[in-house]
Design an enzyme around this catalytic site. Structure first.
Site, PDB file in Angstrom:
ATOM      1  CE  LYS A 136      -1.916   1.687   3.912  1.00 38.51           C
ATOM      2  NZ  LYS A 136      -2.007   3.159   4.096  1.00 38.51           N
ATOM      3  CG  ASN A 137       2.504   2.605   3.509  1.00 39.42           C
ATOM      4  OD1 ASN A 137       1.410   3.160   3.379  1.00 39.42           O
ATOM      5  ND2 ASN A 137       2.890   2.095   4.660  1.00 39.42           N
ATOM      6  CB  CYS A 189      -5.223   6.112  10.892  1.00 34.90           C
ATOM      7  SG  CYS A 189      -5.732   4.596  10.072  1.00 34.90           S
ATOM      8  CG  ASP A 223       2.447   1.320   9.545  1.00 39.09           C
ATOM      9  OD1 ASP A 223       1.987   2.169  10.335  1.00 39.09           O
ATOM     10  OD2 ASP A 223       2.532   1.508   8.319  1.00 39.09           O
TER      11      ASP A 223
END
Length: 417
Positions: free
Chosen positions: A22-23, A116, A305
């Site tokens: 994703k990143n 978030c 994370d």
């Protein structure tokens, strides 16, 4: 909103594959706007955040097509400079479009980003770097209006090795006049992947993965095809799932170098770990060891994370563990949810003290953010009884069909929409 129902007690076993990071995919999708050409991006994960980035690109005028794990972007028809506020507020990574749009259009209007709620994540470093490159930025009514008559390369010293600020600066500098040097740059693998993509398209970026990144400005970029690297945080989550359940799981499609900090801490907790070129096997311990000190740090340190997933693991360790969160101020929201399941966790600012308990019990819980949600699922896998995890849209921002992947390796988990 949807929720996961998890019945604990199953030892996980089997094989699971990791999808694209994703990143990595988000900044690469943002960078497609620079060239005005066509990009083919492979190994795309099916995530909410990727969907949002697709919508942003489409709103700017790009032609975007997706089939399964492939996205085609043609950014030639861009005809907008304002990024829709409702999309920006859903995803923080949208802020890296600032650098790309300044490089392409010389102007962009964007609202302050969302994502978030894990504490303040100021974009001052982004704005400072873009101003040094020659951008004029006006802030009013929650919006940033950035424009330039031409970006020029310069030396930029980041006060902190911010991933987003490093990426934004690289994207802005790709077609700037002259050479840009970023010092104290973030070193994450996803920045190396961004460099690979850009250089395939004709950019001249070097040093990604070190603290000094150099960008020699070029006038044009060309069509490119690129394969996204595997997601190290998803891999780490599956590794923790194997460890917490006394399981035996092979995780395929990984880059071992990216996982060394996670491997070290899972070994410290008692897991047995074996690996070869692109797969890793984790055998969970019968008794999980406490960890005296786990501190999150920028890469290659232990990733923030993975902090929540490790907290879930350590909640059933023998002894007391201490976690120090140095990246984000408000990233212990999952602690109170784990406490609902019987965990004994006390938080003091950026420090969490976890006193291991013999067992967790199922409870109704709520995902407050992406990684905290994943931690609750892990806790549910080992808890006695049934655990409900609500607000799983947070989890789906970063995990593709997490419940199906866990089902494949023996978990009793289902999704209810």
């Amino acid at each position: 909103m949807g929720k996961f129902i998890v019945n604990g007690g199953n030892k996980l076993s089997g094989e699971v594959s990791v999808f694209g990071a994703k990143n990595s995919v988000l900044p690469i999708l943002a960078s497609t706007v620079i060239s005005g050409n066509k990009s083919t991006i492979l190994n795309i994960p099916d995530l909410r955040d990727v969907e949002i980035m697709e919508k942003i690109l489409t709103s700017l005028g790009c032609s975007v097509e997706r089939i399964d794990k492939i996205i085609w972007v043609d950014s030639k028809p861009i005809n907008q400079i304002k990024i829709p506020e409702e999309l920006v507020r859903e995803m923080r990574s949208s802020i890296i479009l600032m650098g790309a749009m300044l490089a392409r259009c010389g102007e962009v209007i964007v609202s302050y980003p969302g994502g978030c709620e894990i504490g303040p994540r100021p974009i001052d470093l982004h704005l400072k770097a873009l101003k040094e490159l020659g951008a004029e930025i006006e802030e009013s009514h929650g919006f940033l209006h950035c424009k330039t008559n031409g970006l020029k390369g310069c030396d930029i010293q980041l006060d902190y090795p911010s991933v987003g600020a490093t990426e934004n600066t690289i994207l802005a500098a790709v077609t700037a006049e002259g050479t840009t040097i970023i010092r104290n740059a973030a070193r994450e693998p996803e920045i190396i992947d961004l460099q690979y993509y850009l250089n395939k398209a004709g950019a001249k970026v070097s040093g990604a993965g070190t603290s000094v990144v150099t960008i020699e400005g070029v006038k044009n970029l060309h069509d490119v095809t690129h394969n996204i690297i595997p997601d190290r945080i998803v891999a780490g989550t599956y590794m923790a799932a194997a460890a917490i359940t006394e399981g035996e799981v092979i995780i395929k499609n990984v880059i071992i170098d990216h996982l060394q900090a996670i491997i070290a801490k899972l070994k410290e907790a008692g897991a047995l770990i074996y690996y070869d070129n692109n797969s890793i096997k984790v055998v969970g311990p019968k008794k999980i060891n406490s960890i005296e000190m786990l501190q999150t740090l920028p890469y290659p340190g232990f990733p923030t994370d993975m902090q929540a997933q490790m907290m879930a693991l350590l909640s059933i360790a023998s002894g007391t563990s201490i976690i120090t969160e140095t990246i984000f101020e408000n990233r212990f929201k999952h602690a109170e949810e784990l406490a609902r399941m019987g965990a004994k966790i006390k938080t003091f600012g950026k420090v969490a003290v976890i006193k291991g308990v013999k067992e967790l019990t199922g409870a109704k819980t709520t995902a407050k953010d992406l990684r905290g949600g994943a931690a609750l699922v892990l806790a549910g896998l080992v808890a006695k009884g049934t655990t409900e995890v609500e607000n799983i849209y947070h989890i789906e921002r970063g995990y593709e069909n997490l419940h199906l992947s866990l089902q494949d390796i023996g978990a009793d988990i289902k999704k209810i929409d």
